[in-house]
Design an enzyme around this catalytic site. Structure first.
Site, PDB file in Angstrom:
ATOM      1  N   SER A 154      35.101  38.782  50.597  1.00 51.86           N
ATOM      2  CA  SER A 154      35.713  37.754  50.265  1.00 51.86           C
ATOM      3  C   SER A 154      37.469  37.698  50.623  1.00 51.86           C
ATOM      4  O   SER A 154      37.686  38.773  50.968  1.00 51.86           O
ATOM      5  CB  SER A 154      35.939  37.834  48.746  1.00 51.86           C
ATOM      6  OG  SER A 154      36.972  36.658  48.202  1.00 51.86           O
ATOM      7  N   CYS A 206      30.191  49.398  39.463  1.00 51.53           N
ATOM      8  CA  CYS A 206      29.641  50.163  38.558  1.00 51.53           C
ATOM      9  C   CYS A 206      30.493  49.736  37.103  1.00 51.53           C
ATOM     10  O   CYS A 206      31.410  48.791  37.166  1.00 51.53           O
ATOM     11  CB  CYS A 206      29.796  51.648  38.490  1.00 51.53           C
ATOM     12  SG  CYS A 206      29.036  52.359  40.111  1.00 51.53           S
TER      13      CYS A 206
END
EC number: 6.3.5.4
Length: 612
Positions: free
Chosen positions: A356, A2
């Site tokens: 990742s 967000c």
């Protein structure tokens, strides 16, 4: 994931909508506001968990606390059970509500209980006080200003949407940017905005304008003993698996970046072993020889039966390059940013969340520079005399490197530019005198030096690794990943930096990370035990970028243009020196990294119109 915004007792309340719009890409699914007394809070939502009922800003049932939150709390289910046992009733399935009730129950003491990546603020309407905090390693950003009232946001971008907000340049931030390719918290390029450092909290009381700040977590010092290596490998293997398992929680499609290196390949392995399905993986292919790692990535994809996509880098033309730099809220001169931006753009077409391998090199000693301890560079005969001669102008400044030893030599090797007048690495070569004075060049990388020295002197491997966690990792690597992915509304998670891993690794002696083949010994052994040989039996590759080819090819036009217009865009720079650097870098005769650093700064300044 967000974007968050807050305006407390400021003259800009009416511009909250425009300011929030500047970070809409961080949360394209919903934008909303909440008002309380002199405060207004905004939130842009990327729906990942509890898609139906997890909207923000979120208030407690009694209306006392209002929360805006950017990030994910991976252990929220365990915390929820604990809070339910204390009588709390939940109306959503979100981690946001757990954080809100957790703060209501424990206050600031909730922070050490959190395993996650986060930047959040909570407004207490009873005391008119704001509380905010950032996660341990600075995975999520938090910017604020006390110039007029209190303003905070996920990035610098909203501050540029506030009419009349001061646009003065902080030259100490310019100094660190030129030295380190990124600004180091708490500085930003805007003199009136600060970044909350990792693992820190702040509070602001609107009644009396009282501001406080503190640190809620410290990086553990290295211990003196470690378990036997085989036992340690098993422990770290289990911690990595648990961290990945925790970070698979999502109500949207999820995948992984897969470069073919050890870190991303191990992440994919644990995802497969913990049941992630369908498992989508993504890698980027370069056409230039020596930059393509897709063969190793494909070997991992086959081994763990992933749905693998190879994305082509040549799509990064001049327009894409300029757009990518334009998506930066402040300059970041890691060339891998543009590639991560493009990888994120293409990945977002298939998934909303990707894992990742960021953090593996910093936690497990993957960089050769960590072995460059100060003790390896003792003072040699004649160095003091040479230094005095250089300072007196009786010996050429080009010999500066030969006159340095110990900690000073480490700094010289680490910084692209610094306080070494007359040498090729001197800030004075590129900054005009007034700007140079304002930049205080003797303080180059001051925060990094202070952190390294705080773990013991002289600088050794353990202290160098820890200093990088709150500088290079947080302000370069993690900022790069956050900005590149959020530009395309893609959430990136970094399980190698999860709490189970930090708990298992940070107190280990530095020596445990080294064997006859160098650093990263633990991860390499785990890789040997479980990954294809193509991953671990080869030379290390970073996310390298063929800069010289791009300077003379796809990116030539916009780069040439800003270099030619340097005097107008950045009057504090020496345009002649910049032009010379650029031509030599294109010819392969000067630092391409420094040339890229300058180009990125000029493109960003041309867009933001900051005042010197």
């Amino acid at each position: 994931m967000c974007g968050i915004l807050g305006l407390i007792d400021t003259p800009w309340q009416d511009y909250a909508g425009e300011a929030l719009a500047s970070i809409a890409k961080r949360g394209p699914d919903e934008q909303s506001f909440s008002r309380a007394d002199k405060a207004i809070f905004g939130h842009t939502r990327l729906s990942v968990i509890d898609l139906a009922t997890g909207a923000q800003p979120m208030r407690t049932p009694d209306g006392r606390y209002t929360l805006v939150f950017n990030g994910e709390i991976y252990n929220f289910r365990e915390l929820r059970s604990e809070l339910e046992a204390r009588g709390y009733v939940f109306s959503t399935q979100s981690d946001t509500e757990v954080l809100l009730h957790g703060f209501a129950e424990w206050g600031r003491a909730v922070l050490p209980r959190l395993d996650g990546m986060f930047a959040f603020s909570i407004w207490d309407s009873r005391t008119n006080t704001l509380f905010a905090a950032r996660d341990r390693l600075g995975i999520k950003p938090f910017f604020y200003s006390t110039a007029q009232g209190f303003v905070f946001a996920s990035t610098l971008a909203p501050f540029f949407r506030l009419p009349g907000f001061p646009r003065r340049i902080d030259f100490t931030a310019v100094r660190d940017y030129l030295a380190f390719q990124t600004c180091l918290a708490p500085q930003t390029l805007l003199a009136d905005v600060r970044q909350l450092p990792p693992a820190c909290w702040l509070s602001f009381c609107a009644n009396d304008k009282r501001f406080e700040q503190g640190q809620w977590w410290s990086i553990p010092a290295a211990g003196n003993e470690a378990p036997p290596f085989d036992e340690l490998v098993d422990t770290i293997d289990a911690a990595l698996r648990e961290s990945v398992r925790r970070q698979l929680v999502a109500d949207v499609p999820l995948g992984a970046f897969l470069s073919g290196g050890i870190d991303s390949s191990l992440t994919v392995r644990y995802m497969a072993e913990t049941g992630a399905a369908p498992l989508k993986t993504f890698s980027m292919r370069f056409s230039e020889e020596g930059y393509d790692e897709t063969s190793a990535a494909l070997a991992v994809a086959r081994a763990f039966d992933t749905d693998h996509m190879v994305l082509d880098a040549p799509a990064i033309d001049a327009d894409a390059f300029v757009r990518a730099i334009g998506d930066l809220d402040q300059p970041l001169a890691d060339p891998a940013y543009v590639m991560t931006w493009e990888l994120s753009r293409q990945t977002r077409q298939h998934v909303t969340v990707a894992l990742s391998g960021d953090g593996g090199d910093e936690l497990f000693a993957g960089y050769p520079r960590f072995a460059d301890e100060a003790s390896l560079f003792p003072q040699r005969s004649g160095q003091k005399l040479l230094r005095r001669l250089i300072e007196a102008g009786l010996a050429p400044a080009s010999l500066t490197r030969r006159a340095l030893w110990g900690q000073e030599l480490l700094l010289y090797r680490r910084a692209e530019l610094g306080p070494w007048t007359g040498s090729r690495k001197s800030l004075s070569n590129y900054l005009r005198p007034d700007a140079l004075d304002a930049a205080h060049p003797q303080g180059t990388l001051e925060r990094w030096v202070q952190l390294a020295n705080s773990f013991g002197a002289p600088m050794d491997t353990a202290s160098l690794m820890r200093a990088d966690l709150w500088t290079y990792l947080s302000e370069n690597c993690l900022s790069k990943t956050d900005r590149a992915s959020m530009a395309h509304s893609l959430e990136i998670r970094v399980p190698l930096l999860g709490q189970p891993v930090l708990d298992a690794v940070l107190s280990l002696p530095a020596s445990t990370h080294y064997d006859k083949d160098g650093g990263k010994a633990i991860l390499r052994q785990i890789a040997r035990n479980s990954l294809p040989e193509a991953v671990w039996n080869r030379e290390k590759h970073g996310f390298s970028v063929p800069l010289q080819a791009y300077f003379n090819g796809a990116w030539k036009s916009p780069c040439d243009a800003v270099i030619a217009d340097c005097a107008r865009i950045a009057p504090f720079l020496n345009p002649k020196a910049i032009a010379t650097l650029w031509q030599e870098a294109k010819a392969g005769k000067a630092s391409r990294r420094l040339a890229y650093t300058i180009v990125t700064l000029l493109l960003w300044l041309d867009k933001t119109k900051l005042q010197a």
